[in-house]
Enzyme design. Structure first.
Site, PDB file in Angstrom:
ATOM      1  N   CYS A   1       0.826  -1.199   0.000  1.00  0.00           N
ATOM      2  CA  CYS A   1       0.000   0.000   0.000  1.00  0.00           C
ATOM      3  C   CYS A   1       0.865   1.256   0.000  1.00  0.00           C
ATOM      4  O   CYS A   1       2.051   1.215   0.314  1.00  0.00           O
ATOM      5  CB  CYS A   1      -0.958   0.035   1.178  1.00  0.00           C
ATOM      6  SG  CYS A   1      -2.081  -1.351   1.298  1.00  0.00           S
TER       7      CYS A   1
ATOM      8  N   ARG B   1       5.725  -0.651  -4.412  1.00  0.00           N
ATOM      9  CA  ARG B   1       5.292  -1.368  -3.217  1.00  0.00           C
ATOM     10  C   ARG B   1       4.322  -2.502  -3.547  1.00  0.00           C
ATOM     11  O   ARG B   1       4.115  -3.395  -2.734  1.00  0.00           O
ATOM     12  CB  ARG B   1       4.595  -0.398  -2.250  1.00  0.00           C
ATOM     13  CG  ARG B   1       5.559   0.548  -1.558  1.00  0.00           C
ATOM     14  CD  ARG B   1       4.803   1.631  -0.796  1.00  0.00           C
ATOM     15  NE  ARG B   1       5.699   2.277   0.160  1.00  0.00           N
ATOM     16  CZ  ARG B   1       5.652   2.106   1.471  1.00  0.00           C
ATOM     17  NH1 ARG B   1       4.754   1.305   1.992  1.00  0.00           N
ATOM     18  NH2 ARG B   1       6.487   2.720   2.264  1.00  0.00           N
TER      19      ARG B   1
ATOM     20  N   TRP C   1      -3.152  -2.732  -1.494  1.00  0.00           N
ATOM     21  CA  TRP C   1      -2.891  -4.162  -1.661  1.00  0.00           C
ATOM     22  C   TRP C   1      -3.883  -4.881  -0.778  1.00  0.00           C
ATOM     23  O   TRP C   1      -3.888  -4.717   0.438  1.00  0.00           O
ATOM     24  CB  TRP C   1      -1.456  -4.480  -1.256  1.00  0.00           C
ATOM     25  CG  TRP C   1      -1.012  -5.872  -1.559  1.00  0.00           C
ATOM     26  CD1 TRP C   1      -0.609  -6.371  -2.759  1.00  0.00           C
ATOM     27  CD2 TRP C   1      -0.915  -6.955  -0.614  1.00  0.00           C
ATOM     28  NE1 TRP C   1      -0.260  -7.702  -2.624  1.00  0.00           N
ATOM     29  CE2 TRP C   1      -0.442  -8.087  -1.329  1.00  0.00           C
ATOM     30  CE3 TRP C   1      -1.169  -7.095   0.743  1.00  0.00           C
ATOM     31  CZ2 TRP C   1      -0.223  -9.318  -0.729  1.00  0.00           C
ATOM     32  CZ3 TRP C   1      -0.967  -8.317   1.351  1.00  0.00           C
ATOM     33  CH2 TRP C   1      -0.492  -9.411   0.614  1.00  0.00           C
TER      34      TRP C   1
ATOM     35  N   ASN D   1      -3.046   2.113   5.483  1.00  0.00           N
ATOM     36  CA  ASN D   1      -2.141   0.982   5.256  1.00  0.00           C
ATOM     37  C   ASN D   1      -2.143   0.116   6.509  1.00  0.00           C
ATOM     38  O   ASN D   1      -2.158   0.635   7.623  1.00  0.00           O
ATOM     39  CB  ASN D   1      -0.701   1.444   5.018  1.00  0.00           C
ATOM     40  CG  ASN D   1      -0.541   2.204   3.722  1.00  0.00           C
ATOM     41  OD1 ASN D   1      -1.448   2.267   2.909  1.00  0.00           O
ATOM     42  ND2 ASN D   1       0.630   2.789   3.542  1.00  0.00           N
ATOM     43  N   GLY D   2      -2.052  -1.201   6.322  1.00  0.00           N
ATOM     44  CA  GLY D   2      -1.959  -2.083   7.474  1.00  0.00           C
ATOM     45  C   GLY D   2      -3.232  -2.874   7.684  1.00  0.00           C
ATOM     46  O   GLY D   2      -4.004  -3.129   6.752  1.00  0.00           O
TER      47      GLY D   2
ATOM     48  N   GLU E   1      16.685 -19.272  -3.476  1.00  0.00           N
ATOM     49  CA  GLU E   1      16.468 -17.907  -3.955  1.00  0.00           C
ATOM     50  C   GLU E   1      16.179 -17.901  -5.455  1.00  0.00           C
ATOM     51  O   GLU E   1      15.308 -17.157  -5.930  1.00  0.00           O
ATOM     52  CB  GLU E   1      17.686 -17.036  -3.629  1.00  0.00           C
ATOM     53  CG  GLU E   1      17.707 -15.666  -4.284  1.00  0.00           C
ATOM     54  CD  GLU E   1      16.551 -14.763  -3.885  1.00  0.00           C
ATOM     55  OE1 GLU E   1      16.425 -13.691  -4.506  1.00  0.00           O
ATOM     56  OE2 GLU E   1      15.778 -15.105  -2.964  1.00  0.00           O
TER      57      GLU E   1
ATOM     58  N   LYS F   1      12.751 -16.443  -7.140  1.00  0.00           N
ATOM     59  CA  LYS F   1      12.720 -15.415  -8.185  1.00  0.00           C
ATOM     60  C   LYS F   1      11.883 -15.868  -9.367  1.00  0.00           C
ATOM     61  O   LYS F   1      11.095 -15.093  -9.926  1.00  0.00           O
ATOM     62  CB  LYS F   1      14.144 -15.092  -8.653  1.00  0.00           C
ATOM     63  CG  LYS F   1      14.917 -14.220  -7.714  1.00  0.00           C
ATOM     64  CD  LYS F   1      14.369 -12.797  -7.732  1.00  0.00           C
ATOM     65  CE  LYS F   1      14.833 -12.027  -6.511  1.00  0.00           C
ATOM     66  NZ  LYS F   1      14.151 -12.416  -5.269  1.00  0.00           N
TER      67      LYS F   1
ATOM     68  N   GLU G   1       8.212 -15.784  -8.437  1.00  0.00           N
ATOM     69  CA  GLU G   1       7.696 -14.437  -8.228  1.00  0.00           C
ATOM     70  C   GLU G   1       7.308 -13.748  -9.530  1.00  0.00           C
ATOM     71  O   GLU G   1       6.260 -13.101  -9.608  1.00  0.00           O
ATOM     72  CB  GLU G   1       8.746 -13.573  -7.516  1.00  0.00           C
ATOM     73  CG  GLU G   1       8.893 -13.843  -6.034  1.00  0.00           C
ATOM     74  CD  GLU G   1       9.938 -12.942  -5.415  1.00  0.00           C
ATOM     75  OE1 GLU G   1       9.642 -12.347  -4.367  1.00  0.00           O
ATOM     76  OE2 GLU G   1      11.049 -12.837  -5.947  1.00  0.00           O
TER      77      GLU G   1
ATOM     78  N   HIS H   1      15.906 -38.391  -1.879  1.00  0.00           N
ATOM     79  CA  HIS H   1      15.022 -38.688  -0.762  1.00  0.00           C
ATOM     80  C   HIS H   1      13.588 -38.233  -1.042  1.00  0.00           C
ATOM     81  O   HIS H   1      12.857 -37.885  -0.110  1.00  0.00           O
ATOM     82  CB  HIS H   1      15.552 -38.041   0.520  1.00  0.00           C
ATOM     83  CG  HIS H   1      16.873 -38.588   0.951  1.00  0.00           C
ATOM     84  ND1 HIS H   1      17.012 -39.840   1.525  1.00  0.00           N
ATOM     85  CD2 HIS H   1      18.132 -38.074   0.862  1.00  0.00           C
ATOM     86  CE1 HIS H   1      18.292 -40.065   1.790  1.00  0.00           C
ATOM     87  NE2 HIS H   1      18.985 -39.003   1.399  1.00  0.00           N
TER      88      HIS H   1
ATOM     89  N   LYS I   1       5.914  -4.926  -2.189  1.00  0.00           N
ATOM     90  CA  LYS I   1       7.333  -4.721  -1.898  1.00  0.00           C
ATOM     91  C   LYS I   1       7.614  -4.766  -0.410  1.00  0.00           C
ATOM     92  O   LYS I   1       8.572  -5.388   0.036  1.00  0.00           O
ATOM     93  CB  LYS I   1       7.781  -3.365  -2.469  1.00  0.00           C
ATOM     94  CG  LYS I   1       9.276  -3.103  -2.362  1.00  0.00           C
ATOM     95  CD  LYS I   1      10.071  -4.103  -3.176  1.00  0.00           C
ATOM     96  CE  LYS I   1      11.550  -3.796  -3.168  1.00  0.00           C
ATOM     97  NZ  LYS I   1      12.323  -4.863  -3.814  1.00  0.00           N
TER      98      LYS I   1
END
Length: 607
Positions: A2, A27, A74, A98-99, A479, A483, A486, A502, A602
């Site tokens: 947001c 963001r 968001w 926001n939040g 990572e 990526k 995402e 395994h 973000k």
């Protein structure tokens, strides 16, 4: 997540509010809106989706007014629809938030029982109703806000607008950042300094629980006890140029290519090249007495912490616990007094990580923070601040912030090793030499961009992709998979190479690309052995190694990516580049929104 921008001034605000929202796009968001006061009435434009849709609404019906609030949302409570988009208007009050308000249902039920009607599914509208009820009962705006804030449980940054007060904005923060900007006959509120950069360089950061009353000529900040306070006004240093893509098609690619520079800038704060020494910004802490380190982070920062665990245990010989911030508090970890709790965050505002930090402090830990925003909440609460120098990172998928985190953690591991007596001066000089080689090695890795782009078509059609690595290359495999997930929306998983047999090896067939990170060295032969197990079952292997490793094991792969041969300490910084570039070019090949992938934000300021 947001974004908030608010202006109270002498001139029309709508276009400047929109420009502020553009600066907050990084963001992540799924709807947006602007509200102003015009001739004693609220005027509002909202749109679902990208800001171009809000742009269309503003072009169709321009907004007047010299005071206004704006928001990119968001979604948490309620779908990303126009009716759920901010700003919310309830009678004489409009707000952006926001939040998350954790007790919103209890408050909503109270309001519904009074006969009040809701037009959205959001928790935010509850706050607007509460403040509107106070104003309608005769309270002035400041008194109304001061009455309501103590009733809110959760994390929030809020900006209020009042229909009958066209020279007033009020803001409040608790667990989510909010910045005050000071102008000439105008004042501002914003989620961060970057949002306000074209408007002012004079800013103040609100402390936890602060709220602020701003007119065009005056700003008064109050603490959580409603006492007037003064917060230091500083120069933000944020500039419009910092969010320019330059000649790059995407921010993500620009930020990948900035890594040699920003890693060099970061290391300059920690390495004395001529003396062959690693130093820390604060030398007052007794690191020699640290007997255990607890690392806490989320997402990409967590994988930086995984790499650091290898370094701390190898070089400093100190035991390390590693936790996802979202799980840390809820397992009620046992923390020995005097231990070091290390928190890693790009924004310094991640809700889970900030809550974990406060838990660790309550349990007697020394708090160290690796963060890219030195004025953030985590930075201000740290005993030892370890800043990165990545600069603003706009692409939602972290690249340069991650590499700078690794640089700081590598330097810190060496410093901790020296403090604990596990690093001789000669060994320290050698590590400093290798740290100083990192920017050039990263730059060399970037030289393979075109060949990586050329092999993107080998991965783009896949439904599933596996990444393998051993030692510190295992978190790099994780990572790399993150990526790819995402930004290309391909299902990908990272595994410790030895764990393939395994269970995950059952997934291997000729349709599954397998990315293997295997620099030559002590773990190379074992990694290649695991790679051959994959190859024997039809897996399509892309090998990332140095020239020596490619010569030994590159035969039979569908592609290879040759990295410079480097010391194991800096290998994760170098091998970050090919997994970033591969994810980027696969996403471009698939036509996804690279800089603003769906459903992601973000900075995650809710739990």
């Amino acid at each position: 997540m947001c974004g908030i921008v608010a202006i109270v001034g002498k001139l029309s605000v709508a276009e400047r509010l929109f420009a502020g929202l553009k600066r907050l796009e990084y963001r992540g968001y799924d709807s947006a809106g602007i509200c102003t006061v015009v001739d004693g009435q609220f005027e509002r434009r909202r749109a679902e989706g990208k800001l171009e849709h809000l742009r269309g609404a503003l072009d169709a019906e321009p907004l007047a007014g010299n005071v206004g609030i704006a928001h990119t949302r968001w979604a948490t409570h309620g779908k990303p629809t126009v009716s759920n988009a901010h700003p919310h208007i309830v009678g004489p009050v409009a707000l952006v938030h926001n939040g998350i308000i954790e007790n919103f249902k209890l408050l909503r039920d109270e309001l519904l029982a009074e006969g009040r009607e809701f037009t959205s599914e959001t928790d935010s509208e509850v706050v607007a109703h509460l403040v509107a009820r106070e104003v309608e009962g005769g309270a002035d705006p400041a008194t109304a806000v001061a009455t309501v804030l103590p009733r809110l449980i959760g994390a929030f940054a809020i900006s209020f607008l009042f229909r009958d007060y066209p020279d007033l904005i009020i803001g409040a923060r608790m667990g989510a950042p909010l910045t005050v900007g000071y102008g000439d006959g105008e004042n501002y509120l914003g989620s961060d300094a970057l949002a306000l950069a074209p408007l002012t360089q004079r800013i103040a950061y609100l402390d936890e629980g602060d709220w602020v009353v701003a007119t065009r000529d005056n700003v008064q900040i109050y603490d959580r006890d409603n006492q007037p306070v003064t917060r230091e006004i500083v120069q933000s240093g944020a500039t419009a140029e910092e969010i320019s893509k330059g000649n790059y098609p995407h921010f993500m690619l620009k930020e990948i290519f900035e890594q040699p520079l920003v890693v060099a800038q970061t290391l300059q704060s920690y390495v004395r090249a001529f003396d062959g020494e690693v130093t820390m910004p604060d030398t007052s802490l007794d690191l020699a007495g640290i007997k255990r380190v607890t690392i806490v982070a989320c997402g990409t920062s967590y994988y930086a912490g995984m790499v650091a665990k290898y370094w701390f245990e190898q070089f400093a010989r100190v035991p390390v616990d590693l936790d996802f911030a979202s799980e840390f508090r809820y397992r009620e970890p046992v923390l020995e007094a005097g231990g070091l709790a290390l928190f890693i965050s790009q924004s310094g505002e991640t809700a889970d990580t900030l809550a974990a930090l406060r838990y660790a402090r309550e349990h007697g830990q020394v708090i160290a923070v690796v963060v890219n925003v030195p004025t953030s909440s985590m930075a201000r609460e740290a005993d030892l601040l370890l800043p990165t120098r990545a600069g603003p990172e706009i692409g939602v998928a972290s690249t340069k912030a991650f590499s700078c985190q690794l640089a700081v953690l590598a330097a810190f591991s060496a410093n901790l090793a020296r403090a604990r007596g596990h690093l001789t001066r000669e060994e320290e000089r050698e590590l400093v030499t290798h740290l100083n080689e990192a920017p050039a090695a990263i730059n060399e890795a970037l030289g393979h961009d075109e060949e990586i782009a050329a092999m993107a078509h080998l991965v783009a059609p896949a439904r599933d992709v596996l990444y393998l690595g051993r030692g510190p290359d295992y978190p790099m495999a994780l990572e790399g998979a993150l990526k790819l997930k995402e930004i290309s929306y391909i299902h990908a998983e990272g595994y410790a190479a030895g764990e393939m047999k395994h269970g995950p090896i059952a997934l291997i067939d000729e349709h599954v690309p397998v990315i293997v990170l295997a620099p030559s060295g002590p773990l190379f032969e074992k990694t290649v052995s695991n790679m051959q197990e994959v190859r024997a079952r039809g897996g399509q292997i892309i090998l990332i190694s140095d020239a020596e490793g490619i010569a030994e094991a590159g035969e039979g792969t569908i592609a290879t990516i040759t990295m410079p041969k480097v010391h194991p300490l800096i290998a994760p910084l170098v091998y970050a580049v090919p997994v970033q570039l591969l994810a980027y070019h696969v996403a471009v090949a698939k036509g996804t929104d690279v800089d603003q992938p769906r459903n992601l934000a973000k900075s995650v300021t809710v739990e």
